[in-house]
Motif scaffolding. Sequence first.
Motif, PDB file in Angstrom:
ATOM      1  N   ASN A 165       0.859  -1.178   0.000  1.00  0.00           N
ATOM      2  CA  ASN A 165       0.000   0.000   0.000  1.00  0.00           C
ATOM      3  C   ASN A 165       0.896   1.228   0.000  1.00  0.00           C
ATOM      4  N   THR A 168       0.745   7.025  -1.714  1.00  0.00           N
ATOM      5  CA  THR A 168      -0.017   7.739  -2.737  1.00  0.00           C
ATOM      6  C   THR A 168      -1.439   7.206  -2.888  1.00  0.00           C
ATOM      7  N   GLN A 170      -1.987   4.068  -4.009  1.00  0.00           N
ATOM      8  CA  GLN A 170      -1.916   2.944  -4.943  1.00  0.00           C
ATOM      9  C   GLN A 170      -1.651   1.646  -4.188  1.00  0.00           C
ATOM     10  N   VAL A 172      -0.561  -2.343  -4.882  1.00  0.00           N
ATOM     11  CA  VAL A 172       0.028  -3.222  -5.898  1.00  0.00           C
ATOM     12  C   VAL A 172       0.432  -4.555  -5.285  1.00  0.00           C
ATOM     13  N   ASN A 198       6.547  -2.332 -12.292  1.00  0.00           N
ATOM     14  CA  ASN A 198       6.274  -0.934 -12.610  1.00  0.00           C
ATOM     15  C   ASN A 198       6.517  -0.678 -14.091  1.00  0.00           C
ATOM     16  N   ASN A 202       3.927   4.072 -13.632  1.00  0.00           N
ATOM     17  CA  ASN A 202       3.043   4.971 -12.886  1.00  0.00           C
ATOM     18  C   ASN A 202       3.241   4.910 -11.376  1.00  0.00           C
ATOM     19  N   LEU A 203       4.221   4.109 -10.919  1.00  0.00           N
ATOM     20  CA  LEU A 203       4.487   4.019  -9.483  1.00  0.00           C
ATOM     21  C   LEU A 203       5.733   4.829  -9.147  1.00  0.00           C
TER      22      LEU A 203
END
Length: 216
Positions: A165, A168, A170, A172, A198, A202-203
């Motif tokens: 977690n 931001t 996000q 994944v 990635n 976008n990470l």
Amino acid sequence: SVYGRTAPTRTVTISAETEGRVAKINARRGVPIVAGTPILELDMRDRQASVAQSRASVADHRTAYLAQSKLKEDGYVSDTQLTETLAKLETAKAELIRAQLDLENRVIRAPFDGVLQEREVEVGDFVRSGDPVATFVDNATLVVTGTLAEQEIANINVGDEAKANLVTGQIVKGKVRYLSTVGDESTHTFKIELEIDNSAGNLPAGVTAEMVLRGG
């Protein structure tokens, strides 16, 4: 639940392998490029002339060696003379290789697929061999690095699936790629790394992330 930070899988400092003045900037910071793409170029100076001169020297010494080899068969050239000529030929070949490498190293290229993170030079700057010119990262895969308490490692294994977690917002998925086998003596903790994809880019790297692991 383990807190850590995201980081690129590889970060390298690129250094110049020859000297010269920066003549051209080819890559922009933050834009993905593939391996071998020119990042910047140094001025040509007399590099092409050096290669041409070295190539001509090799040709001259090779001609001399071949001629003396034929004369030796007739007894007109001694072994010592032929050996000296061969040594000059090999020296000329080495000089040609050095000149070609110097010409090739004028262009500084991306060592792998990744992103130009920082650039330490601008057009007009003079750099010497060994001077750092750029920082390059591979962020196609990110690593979340944290630490586990010694009582938590029994049920954690390399290859285990987990999620992260990011601060931001996000969320994944990833896999444990590394778990230290030796704990830190002062904190009694073990380093753990979670690898996350990635490829979409976008990470962000360098942010706080919470790893959620199955602990048995």
